[in-house]
Design a protein around this motif. Structure first.
Motif, PDB file in Angstrom:
ATOM      1  N   ARG A 187     137.571 -23.709 145.469  1.00 52.17           N
ATOM      2  CA  ARG A 187     138.687 -22.777 145.713  1.00 52.17           C
ATOM      3  C   ARG A 187     138.367 -21.418 145.091  1.00 52.17           C
ATOM      4  NH1 ARG A 187     144.037 -25.427 143.289  1.00 52.17           N
ATOM      5  NH2 ARG A 187     142.518 -26.034 141.701  1.00 52.17           N
ATOM      6  N   GLY A 188     138.614 -20.350 145.827  1.00 49.35           N
ATOM      7  CA  GLY A 188     138.300 -19.022 145.307  1.00 49.35           C
ATOM      8  C   GLY A 188     136.913 -18.562 145.735  1.00 49.35           C
ATOM      9  N   GLU A 209     134.101 -11.762 133.954  1.00 49.44           N
ATOM     10  CA  GLU A 209     135.164 -11.737 132.951  1.00 49.44           C
ATOM     11  C   GLU A 209     134.773 -12.553 131.730  1.00 49.44           C
ATOM     12  OE1 GLU A 209     139.308 -12.207 134.333  1.00 49.44           O
ATOM     13  OE2 GLU A 209     139.589 -13.557 132.622  1.00 49.44           O
ATOM     14  N   ILE A 240     133.972  -3.652 144.464  1.00 49.58           N
ATOM     15  CA  ILE A 240     134.307  -4.549 143.354  1.00 49.58           C
ATOM     16  C   ILE A 240     134.684  -5.918 143.928  1.00 49.58           C
ATOM     17  CG2 ILE A 240     135.916  -4.920 141.424  1.00 49.58           C
ATOM     18  CD1 ILE A 240     133.979  -2.585 141.007  1.00 49.58           C
ATOM     19  N   ARG A 254     138.610 -11.937 142.116  1.00 54.90           N
ATOM     20  CA  ARG A 254     138.987 -13.258 142.622  1.00 54.90           C
ATOM     21  C   ARG A 254     140.152 -13.057 143.558  1.00 54.90           C
ATOM     22  NH1 ARG A 254     140.856 -13.865 137.278  1.00 54.90           N
ATOM     23  NH2 ARG A 254     139.006 -14.867 136.491  1.00 54.90           N
ATOM     24  N   PRO A 255     140.185 -13.841 144.648  1.00 51.80           N
ATOM     25  CA  PRO A 255     141.285 -13.665 145.599  1.00 51.80           C
ATOM     26  C   PRO A 255     142.603 -13.802 144.856  1.00 51.80           C
ATOM     27  CG  PRO A 255     140.003 -15.673 146.073  1.00 51.80           C
ATOM     28  CD  PRO A 255     139.280 -14.926 145.018  1.00 51.80           C
ATOM     29  N   TYR A 256     143.625 -13.057 145.300  1.00 51.68           N
ATOM     30  CA  TYR A 256     144.882 -13.039 144.561  1.00 51.68           C
ATOM     31  C   TYR A 256     145.532 -14.412 144.563  1.00 51.68           C
ATOM     32  CZ  TYR A 256     149.544 -11.702 143.120  1.00 51.68           C
ATOM     33  OH  TYR A 256     150.733 -11.615 142.455  1.00 51.68           O
ATOM     34  N   GLY A 257     145.583 -15.009 145.757  1.00 55.06           N
ATOM     35  CA  GLY A 257     146.295 -16.283 145.823  1.00 55.06           C
ATOM     36  C   GLY A 257     145.672 -17.202 146.829  1.00 55.06           C
ATOM     37  N   GLU A 258     146.493 -17.803 147.657  1.00 59.54           N
ATOM     38  CA  GLU A 258     146.054 -18.860 148.553  1.00 59.54           C
ATOM     39  C   GLU A 258     145.817 -18.270 149.917  1.00 59.54           C
ATOM     40  OE1 GLU A 258     144.536 -21.570 149.050  1.00 59.54           O
ATOM     41  OE2 GLU A 258     146.023 -22.984 148.263  1.00 59.54           O
ATOM     42  N   PRO A 315     145.761 -22.618 152.353  1.00 62.88           N
ATOM     43  CA  PRO A 315     146.414 -23.749 151.686  1.00 62.88           C
ATOM     44  C   PRO A 315     145.801 -25.077 152.095  1.00 62.88           C
ATOM     45  CG  PRO A 315     147.878 -22.754 153.320  1.00 62.88           C
ATOM     46  CD  PRO A 315     146.678 -21.877 153.217  1.00 62.88           C
TER      47      PRO A 315
END
Lengths: 353, 353
Positions: A239-240, A251, A340, A343-347, A350
Motif C-alpha cells: 500500500r502506498g 523521512e 517531489i 506518500r499518497p495522501y490517502g486511499e 480501496p
C-alpha cells in the motif's frame, strides 16, 4: 478418538459435503460443526507437526530473537489474475518478515467468513494459501475461524500473523542508510494494484493480460543478503507503492532520495492500464517486489544477485541517497524535470490488499 | 523527521481532530492519512520499545521456545457491560497463551474498520485494549489498519495474535491427564455470553446487573502453576462454553469425564437470564475463566491457590476423570440423573466473541 454421534471410537463419518454446502453461522460457533470444518476442510490442507496438535496455541522451538508481524487482508475481488486472498495473505506476511531480515518460519491464519460463502470457494482460497506457504517454506501453525451473518463482512477477510527467526549481523533499517548508497527495485512496479483494479471494472472495458506479482520474497531476499552482506535497508512497496517507501526512506533517514524515472521498470500493460484509470504506478501497491538500499559500490553486485533469481529478473538500480540532509524524496522525470515524491495522501485504491 | 506538508524538519501539525472526525477510506490507504492516524490515535496509546520503531515487523528478544496463537474478534455490540472488543481481543489472546503454559509477552493488533466509524469510538476501544494489555503485562508490538467501505464490515473487527515464552517443565495437555484427576473451574460460568446477549435485546425486556467476566488470566494461571506444579491440563472455556471443553477433554484423553452439576458455580442473574433466553449456561462463552485438571490429591491445594486470586474467588472442584476408557463426558444433574455432555452442535450465539 471418539465420534460423539456414533460413540464408537475411531469411526469418523465425514459430515461436510464441500461440493454442496455453504458456510453457515454454526461453522463459527466453536461447536461440533466448527470441529468438522477444521477437520475436513482446513487441517488436511496445512498439515504440519505444530498445527496437527490442534490446540489454540502452537508451541515453537525458537532459540534466539524473532521477528513478529501481522496484516489484515480485505482485497476485493477475492480472486484476481495472478492470485487470490489466500496467496496474498501468506505472501504479504512472509514478505514483511523477509524485509525485516528474518527467516519466515511460522504463520497464523484468522478467517472471518460471511454466512453463505460457498465451501468450494473457501477450499480454493485455502489451497492457494497452502501452496504459497509451501513455496515460501513456512508452516501455518495456528488459526481461527469466525462466521458473521450475511452482509456483515464481504465474503472473506483473512488476518495473517507471522514469526521469523533473526540471524545475528543482519541488522537493517533507516539508521544504516548512508549518503552515496544506491536504491534498487527487484522488478516492475504497479502490477498487483492495477491487475486488481482492472478485475473490478464491471464493464471490462479495458482488456489486459496484466496479472498480480504476488509472490513470497524470502528466497530472493536471502540470495541478496548472502551476495551483499552490507544491505542497509529493505522494504516491500505494498500500500502506498514505491512512492510511499521512498517518502518513508527520506523521512526516516533525513537524507535526500533521488529516483531516476527512466530506470524504474514498468510493464507496458501496467503503464497503459494506469493511464486509462488515471493512476500513477509509483503509488500503486506491489505484492512481489522489494526495495533495497545498498552501499554505492555494491549496487552492481546487488542487481546481479537479484537478477539471478526468477523473481528479480527485471531488477534495476533506480536511485541514490544524496548528501543533502533535507529528508526529501525526488524523482528526475523522463524529460529531465524534478518532482517531489510524497506518500499518497490517502486511499486511491480501496481494498487492494 | 520532516512533515511533508510544511517541509520543515521537526514540525508536526496534528492533522486529526478526533472529536469531530470519522474514519474515512483514506485512513486505510497506507498513505499520509494512515500515518497520521497511527501517529495521533494509535501509537500514543501503546507506546513501548518494540512498537515505537514503527516498522512492519517487531524484533523480539526471545531465547527459547515460544507459544504462538491468533483469534479474530467480531463481537456485537462492540461495547457491552464489563468490556468491549478492545479488552476482549487482548484478554482472549493472553488467555490462550496462559492456558498453553506460556508467559504472554507480545501481541499484534490488526483492525478492520468500517468507513464512517466515529474516531472517539475507536479511541475508547484502543484505550480499553491498552488498559487490558497493562493489566496483563503484555506489549502490543505490531499491528495493521484496514478500512473498508460502509456496509462491508460491521463497525470494527479485531484480530489479535500473541507470542509467549515457554518455561521448561510446564508441559500441559491431554496426554498428561490420568484417571483419578480432578477437574476445576476458576469461577462462575456463562457470564460473558449472557451479558452480551442481554445487551443485544432491542427492547431491553430483561433487565440485569450481569456483566462480562472478560479478564486476563495470566497471573491467575501463574499462581496456580506455582502452587500446583503437577497441573495436567488448562483451557479457557470460550466459544462452546464449559460443555465444549469437557467434551474435548473426554475425546482428547479417551477418558470418561464426570461433572457434578451442584458444584458448578453459576450466578443467580446468569441462571435467570439463561432461562429467559432458553440457553444452557454450560454451552455459553466465558472470557475470564479457566478449566484446570490436576492430580486428585492436589485438588484442594489447586482450589485454594485459585481462590486466593481476585479472579478465582469462586473456584470450585466440579468433576473428575474416571477409570472408564470411553471418551464420554457426563453431567450428574442436581436431581441425581446423568446426561451426556456434547459440544454444542453449532452457533447458539453468533458474534459472541
Amino acid at each position: 478418538m471418539t465420534d460423539p454421534e456414533t460413540e464408537k471410537p475411531g469411526i469418523r463419518r465425514p459430515r461436510i459435503n464441500p461440493h454442496r454446502e455453504r458456510i453457515v453461522l454454526a461453522h463459527g460457533g466453536g461447536g461440533q460443526l466448527t470441529a468438522d470444518l477444521l477437520r475436513e476442510v482446513v487441517f488436511p490442507r496445512f498439515t504440519n507437526e505444530w498445527l496437527d496438535v490442534a490446540d489454540d496455541s502452537a508451541l515453537l522451538p525458537t532459540d534466539g530473537p524473532i521477528a513478529f508481524t501481522t496484516d489484515a487482508y480485505v482485497v476485493q475481488p477475492i480472486e484476481f489474475p495472478g492470485g487470490d486472498i489466500g496467496r496474498l495473505s501468506v505472501c504479504g506476511t512472509v514478505n514483511d518478515l523477509a524485509v525485516a531480515g528474518a527467516d519466515p518460519k511460522w504463520l497464523s491464519l484468522a478467517l472471518i467468513l460471511e454466512e453463505g460463502l460457498a465451501i468450494p470457494t473457501l477450499e480454493r482460497i485455502l489451497d492457494s494459501a497452502a501452496a504459497a506457504a509451501r513455496e515460501a517454506d513456512v508452516a501455518i501453525v495456528c488459526g481461527d475461524t469466525k462466521v458473521v451473518p450475511r452482509g456483515e463482512v464481504d465474503e472473506i477477510y483473512v488476518t495473517t500473523s507471522g514469526v521469523g527467526t533473526l540471524r545475528a549481523g543482519r541488522e537493517l533499517g533507516f539508521r544504516r542508510v548512508r549518503p552515496g548508497d544506491a536504491v534498487l527495485i527487484s522488478g516492475t512496479i504497479g502490477d498487483h494494484g492495477l491487475a486488481v483494479m482492472l478485475q473490478r471494472q464491471s464493464d471490462r472495458s479495458i482488456r489486459s493480460e496484466l496479472s498480480s506479482d504476488v509472490a513470497p520474497l524470502s528466497s530472493l531476499v536471502a540470495d541478496l543478503l548472502d551476495a551483499v552482506p552490507g544491505v542497509a535497508f529493505l522494504r516491500d512497496p505494498t500500500r502506498g507503492g514505491l512512492a510511499g517507501v521512498v517518502a518513508d526512506l527520506a523521512e526516516g533517514t533525513g537524507c535526500r532520495v533521488t529516483l531516476d524515472e527512466t530506470r524504474i521498470p514498468v510493464r507496458k500493460e501496467t503503464r497503459y492500464a494506469a493511464e486509462m484509470l488515471g493512476l500513477d504506478p509509483l503509488t500503486v501497491a506491489n505484492e512481489g517486489k522489494v526495495v533495497a538500499v545498498v552501499r554505492g559500490d555494491e549496487a552492481d553486485r546487488a542487481r546481479t544477485a537479484l537478477r539471478e533469481h526468477p523473481l528479480g529478473r527485471d531488477a534495476e538500480v533506480i536511485g541514490r541517497i544524496g548528501p543533502e540532509r533535507d529528508g526529501t524524496a525526488e524523482l528526475v522525470t523522463e524529460v529531465g524535470g524534478v518532482r517531489i515524491v510524497v506518500r499518497p495522501y490517502g486511499e486511491e485504491l480501496p481494498r487492494i490488499c
